[in-house]
Design a protein around this motif. Structure first.
Motif, PDB file in Angstrom:
ATOM      1  N   THR A 148       8.652 -15.756  -3.764  1.00 34.45           N
ATOM      2  CA  THR A 148       9.278 -14.938  -4.804  1.00 34.45           C
ATOM      3  C   THR A 148       8.766 -13.525  -4.647  1.00 34.45           C
ATOM      4  OG1 THR A 148       7.534 -15.502  -6.387  1.00 34.45           O
ATOM      5  CG2 THR A 148       9.521 -16.848  -6.441  1.00 34.45           C
ATOM      6  N   GLU A 149       9.614 -12.585  -4.943  1.00 35.40           N
ATOM      7  CA  GLU A 149       9.204 -11.190  -4.817  1.00 35.40           C
ATOM      8  C   GLU A 149       9.403 -10.475  -6.144  1.00 35.40           C
ATOM      9  OE1 GLU A 149      12.357  -8.771  -2.586  1.00 35.40           O
ATOM     10  OE2 GLU A 149      12.416 -10.743  -1.639  1.00 35.40           O
ATOM     11  N   THR A 150       8.435  -9.662  -6.477  1.00 30.82           N
ATOM     12  CA  THR A 150       8.527  -8.849  -7.678  1.00 30.82           C
ATOM     13  C   THR A 150       8.263  -7.403  -7.294  1.00 30.82           C
ATOM     14  OG1 THR A 150       6.210  -9.254  -8.209  1.00 30.82           O
ATOM     15  CG2 THR A 150       7.811 -10.692  -9.245  1.00 30.82           C
ATOM     16  N   GLU A 151       9.007  -6.526  -7.904  1.00 30.40           N
ATOM     17  CA  GLU A 151       8.856  -5.097  -7.627  1.00 30.40           C
ATOM     18  C   GLU A 151       8.265  -4.433  -8.856  1.00 30.40           C
ATOM     19  OE1 GLU A 151      11.571  -1.334  -6.159  1.00 30.40           O
ATOM     20  OE2 GLU A 151      12.370  -3.364  -6.103  1.00 30.40           O
ATOM     21  N   GLU A 152       7.160  -3.768  -8.665  1.00 32.76           N
ATOM     22  CA  GLU A 152       6.474  -3.068  -9.744  1.00 32.76           C
ATOM     23  C   GLU A 152       6.214  -1.635  -9.291  1.00 32.76           C
ATOM     24  OE1 GLU A 152       2.884  -5.220 -10.232  1.00 32.76           O
ATOM     25  OE2 GLU A 152       3.890  -7.113 -10.655  1.00 32.76           O
ATOM     26  N   ASN A 153       6.634  -0.695 -10.055  1.00 29.60           N
ATOM     27  CA  ASN A 153       6.443   0.730  -9.782  1.00 29.60           C
ATOM     28  C   ASN A 153       6.470   1.065  -8.296  1.00 29.60           C
ATOM     29  OD1 ASN A 153       6.275   1.089 -12.544  1.00 29.60           O
ATOM     30  ND2 ASN A 153       4.053   1.029 -12.557  1.00 29.60           N
ATOM     31  N   ALA A 154       5.325   1.185  -7.685  1.00 29.24           N
ATOM     32  CA  ALA A 154       5.264   1.609  -6.281  1.00 29.24           C
ATOM     33  C   ALA A 154       4.779   0.494  -5.363  1.00 29.24           C
ATOM     34  CB  ALA A 154       4.346   2.814  -6.152  1.00 29.24           C
ATOM     35  N   LYS A 155       5.007  -0.772  -5.756  1.00 28.92           N
ATOM     36  CA  LYS A 155       4.557  -1.858  -4.890  1.00 28.92           C
ATOM     37  C   LYS A 155       5.510  -3.047  -4.945  1.00 28.92           C
ATOM     38  CE  LYS A 155       1.338  -3.780  -8.261  1.00 28.92           C
ATOM     39  NZ  LYS A 155      -0.041  -4.152  -8.522  1.00 28.92           N
ATOM     40  N   MET A 156       5.549  -3.776  -3.849  1.00 33.85           N
ATOM     41  CA  MET A 156       6.294  -5.028  -3.738  1.00 33.85           C
ATOM     42  C   MET A 156       5.270  -6.140  -3.589  1.00 33.85           C
ATOM     43  SD  MET A 156       9.587  -4.905  -3.865  1.00 33.85           S
ATOM     44  CE  MET A 156      10.101  -6.398  -3.079  1.00 33.85           C
ATOM     45  N   VAL A 157       5.387  -7.157  -4.419  1.00 36.20           N
ATOM     46  CA  VAL A 157       4.464  -8.285  -4.362  1.00 36.20           C
ATOM     47  C   VAL A 157       5.254  -9.524  -3.977  1.00 36.20           C
ATOM     48  CG1 VAL A 157       2.798  -9.667  -5.628  1.00 36.20           C
ATOM     49  CG2 VAL A 157       3.025  -7.242  -6.155  1.00 36.20           C
ATOM     50  N   LYS A 202       6.199   2.431  -0.641  1.00 34.01           N
ATOM     51  CA  LYS A 202       5.799   1.273  -1.432  1.00 34.01           C
ATOM     52  C   LYS A 202       4.697   0.502  -0.736  1.00 34.01           C
ATOM     53  CE  LYS A 202       9.922   0.554  -4.001  1.00 34.01           C
ATOM     54  NZ  LYS A 202      10.694  -0.398  -4.723  1.00 34.01           N
ATOM     55  N   ARG A 203       3.746   0.045  -1.517  1.00 35.08           N
ATOM     56  CA  ARG A 203       2.687  -0.817  -0.992  1.00 35.08           C
ATOM     57  C   ARG A 203       3.193  -2.253  -1.035  1.00 35.08           C
ATOM     58  NH1 ARG A 203      -2.562   1.535  -0.785  1.00 35.08           N
ATOM     59  NH2 ARG A 203      -3.315  -0.595  -0.704  1.00 35.08           N
ATOM     60  N   VAL A 204       2.792  -3.044  -0.067  1.00 34.35           N
ATOM     61  CA  VAL A 204       3.218  -4.433   0.022  1.00 34.35           C
ATOM     62  C   VAL A 204       1.997  -5.336  -0.151  1.00 34.35           C
ATOM     63  CG1 VAL A 204       4.249  -6.172   1.512  1.00 34.35           C
ATOM     64  CG2 VAL A 204       5.107  -3.840   1.568  1.00 34.35           C
TER      65      VAL A 204
END
Length: 75
Positions: free
Chosen positions: A22-31, A68-70
Motif C-alpha cells: 500500500t502506498e500513502t502520500e504525505e506532504n513531501a514523501k511517499m511511504v 519527494k522522499r521515498v
C-alpha cells in the motif's frame, strides 16, 4: 515503484499471493507499506536486516521524483 518492489519481493518469498503493498502520500514523501505472509517475514528482512536494507537501497535509488522522499516500511 510498486512494480519494482513487487518483483523483488516475489522472488524472495514462498507465498507471493500474500504480498500486499500500500502506498500513502504525505506532504513531501511517499511511504510504501509492505506486508507478507508471516512465514516469509524472515526471508524479506534477512540476517541482521541485510536483505531489507538492500531492498530499501534499490527503491531509494530508483525514485523518479527528486522532490519527494521515498520510504519503505516492511511489516
Amino acid at each position: 515503484m510498486r512494480a519494482l518492489i513487487e518483483s523483488i519481493i516475489t522472488s524472495l518469498v514462498d507465498h507471493p499471493e500474500d504480498i500486499k503493498i500500500t502506498e500513502t502520500e504525505e506532504n513531501a514523501k511517499m511511504v510504501y507499506h509492505l506486508s507478507v505472509h508471516p512465514d516469509d517475514v524472515g526471508k524479506v528482512i534477512g540476517k541482521n536486516g541485510r536483505i531489507a536494507k538492500a531492498i530499501r537501497t534499490v527503491v531509494y535509488a530508483a525514485k523518479t521524483d527528486s522532490n519527494k522522499r521515498v520510504y519503505l516500511d516492511i511489516m
